[in-house]
Design an enzyme around this catalytic site. Structure first.
Site, PDB file in Angstrom:
ATOM      1  N   ARG A   1       0.840  -1.191   0.000  1.00 44.78           N
ATOM      2  CA  ARG A   1       0.000   0.000   0.000  1.00 44.78           C
ATOM      3  C   ARG A   1       0.879   1.246   0.000  1.00 44.78           C
ATOM      4  O   ARG A   1       2.043   1.206   0.386  1.00 44.78           O
ATOM      5  CB  ARG A   1      -0.920   0.013   1.223  1.00 44.78           C
ATOM      6  CG  ARG A   1      -1.899  -1.159   1.276  1.00 44.78           C
ATOM      7  CD  ARG A   1      -2.764  -1.067   2.521  1.00 44.78           C
ATOM      8  NE  ARG A   1      -3.755  -2.135   2.616  1.00 44.78           N
ATOM      9  CZ  ARG A   1      -3.565  -3.289   3.232  1.00 44.78           C
ATOM     10  NH1 ARG A   1      -2.392  -3.534   3.828  1.00 44.78           N
ATOM     11  NH2 ARG A   1      -4.512  -4.207   3.273  1.00 44.78           N
TER      12      ARG A   1
ATOM     13  N   HIS B   1      -3.031   2.573  -5.532  1.00 48.07           N
ATOM     14  CA  HIS B   1      -3.702   1.316  -5.201  1.00 48.07           C
ATOM     15  C   HIS B   1      -3.964   0.470  -6.438  1.00 48.07           C
ATOM     16  O   HIS B   1      -4.138  -0.755  -6.339  1.00 48.07           O
ATOM     17  CB  HIS B   1      -5.011   1.599  -4.461  1.00 48.07           C
ATOM     18  CG  HIS B   1      -5.340   0.572  -3.419  1.00 48.07           C
ATOM     19  ND1 HIS B   1      -4.693   0.503  -2.198  1.00 48.07           N
ATOM     20  CD2 HIS B   1      -6.244  -0.446  -3.406  1.00 48.07           C
ATOM     21  CE1 HIS B   1      -5.186  -0.492  -1.484  1.00 48.07           C
ATOM     22  NE2 HIS B   1      -6.128  -1.078  -2.198  1.00 48.07           N
TER      23      HIS B   1
ATOM     24  N   ARG C   1      -1.473  -2.176  -6.731  1.00 52.72           N
ATOM     25  CA  ARG C   1      -1.779  -3.283  -5.818  1.00 52.72           C
ATOM     26  C   ARG C   1      -2.812  -4.207  -6.454  1.00 52.72           C
ATOM     27  O   ARG C   1      -2.687  -5.432  -6.394  1.00 52.72           O
ATOM     28  CB  ARG C   1      -2.292  -2.711  -4.492  1.00 52.72           C
ATOM     29  CG  ARG C   1      -2.679  -3.745  -3.438  1.00 52.72           C
ATOM     30  CD  ARG C   1      -3.009  -3.022  -2.134  1.00 52.72           C
ATOM     31  NE  ARG C   1      -3.706  -3.870  -1.175  1.00 52.72           N
ATOM     32  CZ  ARG C   1      -3.105  -4.685  -0.322  1.00 52.72           C
ATOM     33  NH1 ARG C   1      -1.782  -4.780  -0.323  1.00 52.72           N
ATOM     34  NH2 ARG C   1      -3.806  -5.407   0.543  1.00 52.72           N
TER      35      ARG C   1
ATOM     36  N   LYS D   1      -2.681  -2.622   7.511  1.00 50.82           N
ATOM     37  CA  LYS D   1      -3.865  -2.171   8.240  1.00 50.82           C
ATOM     38  C   LYS D   1      -3.997  -2.935   9.545  1.00 50.82           C
ATOM     39  O   LYS D   1      -3.716  -4.124   9.613  1.00 50.82           O
ATOM     40  CB  LYS D   1      -5.116  -2.402   7.386  1.00 50.82           C
ATOM     41  CG  LYS D   1      -5.273  -1.422   6.234  1.00 50.82           C
ATOM     42  CD  LYS D   1      -6.589  -1.655   5.527  1.00 50.82           C
ATOM     43  CE  LYS D   1      -6.822  -0.633   4.431  1.00 50.82           C
ATOM     44  NZ  LYS D   1      -8.123  -0.847   3.746  1.00 50.82           N
TER      45      LYS D   1
ATOM     46  N   TYR E   1     -10.566 -10.821  -7.195  1.00 48.64           N
ATOM     47  CA  TYR E   1      -9.754 -10.569  -8.379  1.00 48.64           C
ATOM     48  C   TYR E   1      -9.949 -11.647  -9.438  1.00 48.64           C
ATOM     49  O   TYR E   1      -9.782 -11.398 -10.626  1.00 48.64           O
ATOM     50  CB  TYR E   1      -8.269 -10.472  -7.995  1.00 48.64           C
ATOM     51  CG  TYR E   1      -7.958  -9.242  -7.191  1.00 48.64           C
ATOM     52  CD1 TYR E   1      -7.788  -8.013  -7.805  1.00 48.64           C
ATOM     53  CD2 TYR E   1      -7.861  -9.293  -5.803  1.00 48.64           C
ATOM     54  CE1 TYR E   1      -7.518  -6.865  -7.065  1.00 48.64           C
ATOM     55  CE2 TYR E   1      -7.588  -8.151  -5.055  1.00 48.64           C
ATOM     56  CZ  TYR E   1      -7.422  -6.946  -5.699  1.00 48.64           C
ATOM     57  OH  TYR E   1      -7.172  -5.809  -4.957  1.00 48.64           O
TER      58      TYR E   1
ATOM     59  N   HIS F   1      -4.618  -9.590   3.027  1.00 49.64           N
ATOM     60  CA  HIS F   1      -6.079  -9.618   3.084  1.00 49.64           C
ATOM     61  C   HIS F   1      -6.521 -10.461   4.271  1.00 49.64           C
ATOM     62  O   HIS F   1      -6.090 -11.607   4.412  1.00 49.64           O
ATOM     63  CB  HIS F   1      -6.656 -10.223   1.801  1.00 49.64           C
ATOM     64  CG  HIS F   1      -6.494  -9.349   0.604  1.00 49.64           C
ATOM     65  ND1 HIS F   1      -6.459  -9.850  -0.685  1.00 49.64           N
ATOM     66  CD2 HIS F   1      -6.357  -8.001   0.502  1.00 49.64           C
ATOM     67  CE1 HIS F   1      -6.310  -8.843  -1.531  1.00 49.64           C
ATOM     68  NE2 HIS F   1      -6.243  -7.717  -0.844  1.00 49.64           N
TER      69      HIS F   1
END
Length: 295
Positions: free
Chosen positions: A153, A245, A248, A180, A280, A271
């Protein structure tokens, strides 16, 4: 009546202590333990919502939340961003209910408006990614290639120091990034990318020195990274509003296209849910599965 050793219950006459006497205290409790960037973003979104509702948290109604959602839609904010902001407010309202600050979980029934999934529109082709690389030089080019190769990120790349890289002595290199929720993950990077990154190291740089430096010598900021990506995209003629992003997204999508195991991609990108990674696959159906990172 006294509490027993078996139940540990307090006497009925004792009132439950008040956890928060005002919104400021409630929000402080809710934000406790969250990462610095997360705290700032969450606090900003909640402040915007409460300013819109023009009332304290305990007085917020479902209608207030729905009216705010409608206002976000009218503002033209991307659907994904609408969902993020709604999730933040719902989290606060749920916390307020659990704490006894609110009689009901007002946000439980709130739903973001449905719309056409647009993830596929934000995935660059491999040719487009390499065209971005061709439009940048030096540090900027290395930064773009690093973002694509690792799926890092924007904030993660900005905060990297040389201490975050580890060579195993056998040619392998991993980079440790804080994602995160203050979650640490380790990403293997190609030797070619590591060579380019290592070339940025200056004489006198120590373990705590920033990897991607600004012109002033400090770490490159997130806004600078945005400008680097936007500039390269404009020169490449993508015709789209490309953000960091997107690299990514491309990393995840291309890795799966080339046959990388989905659980490996999930771990590499950090994730928390496999469903996020699986998206995806659905975003680009019909693309053959076939390992990536040959950048």
């Amino acid at each position: 009546m006294q509490a027993t050793a078996l139940t540990g219950r307090a006497p009925a006459a004792f009132p439950v202590p008040v956890q928060a006497k005002n919104d400021a205290r409630l929000i402080a409790l809710w934000l406790h333990g969250k990462g610095g960037l997360t705290r700032k973003a969450y606090a900003r979104d909640v402040a915007a919502f409460l300013a819109f509702a023009a009332k304290p948290v305990h007085a917020v109604t479902l209608g207030d939340v729905q009216a705010w959602i409608d206002a976000l839609v009218v503002s033209g904010l991307k659907r994904s961003s609408q969902g993020v902001k709604l999730a933040v407010v719902k989290s606060l309202l749920s916390f307020a209910h659990k704490l006894g600050y609110c009689a009901f979980n007002t946000g439980a029934a709130a739903r973001a408006p449905k719309g056409k999934a647009d993830l596929n529109a934000r995935i660059l082709s491999e040719a487009e990614v390499f065209e971005l690389f061709a439009q940048a030089k030096g540090r900027d080019r290395t930064l773009l290639r690093f973002l694509y190769a690792t799926g890092a990120r924007c904030a993660e790349a900005s905060g990297l120091t040389w201490a975050d890289f580890n060579e195993d002595g056998k040619g392998g290199v991993t980079v440790s990034v804080w994602g995160k929720g203050e979650k640490l993950r380790h990403i293997s990077i190609p030797a070619k990318i590591w060579g380019e990154v290592r070339a940025l190291r200056r004489d006198g740089d120590g373990p705590a020195s920033p990897v991607f430096r600004s012109r002033q010598g400090g770490p490159v900021s997130r806004s600078q990274i945005w400008r680097i990506v936007r500039t390269a995209a404009a020169k490449a003629g993508t015709g789209r509003d490309v953000s960091p992003h997107w690299l990514r997204h491309a990393c995840a999508s291309h890795a799966l296209d080339r046959g990388a195991p989905i659980h490996v991609v999930q771990s590499s990108l950090g994730h928390s849910s496999l469903a996020t990674t699986t998206a995806y696959c659905h975003a680009r159906p019909g693309v053959g599965v076939g390992h990536f990172l040959g950048v």
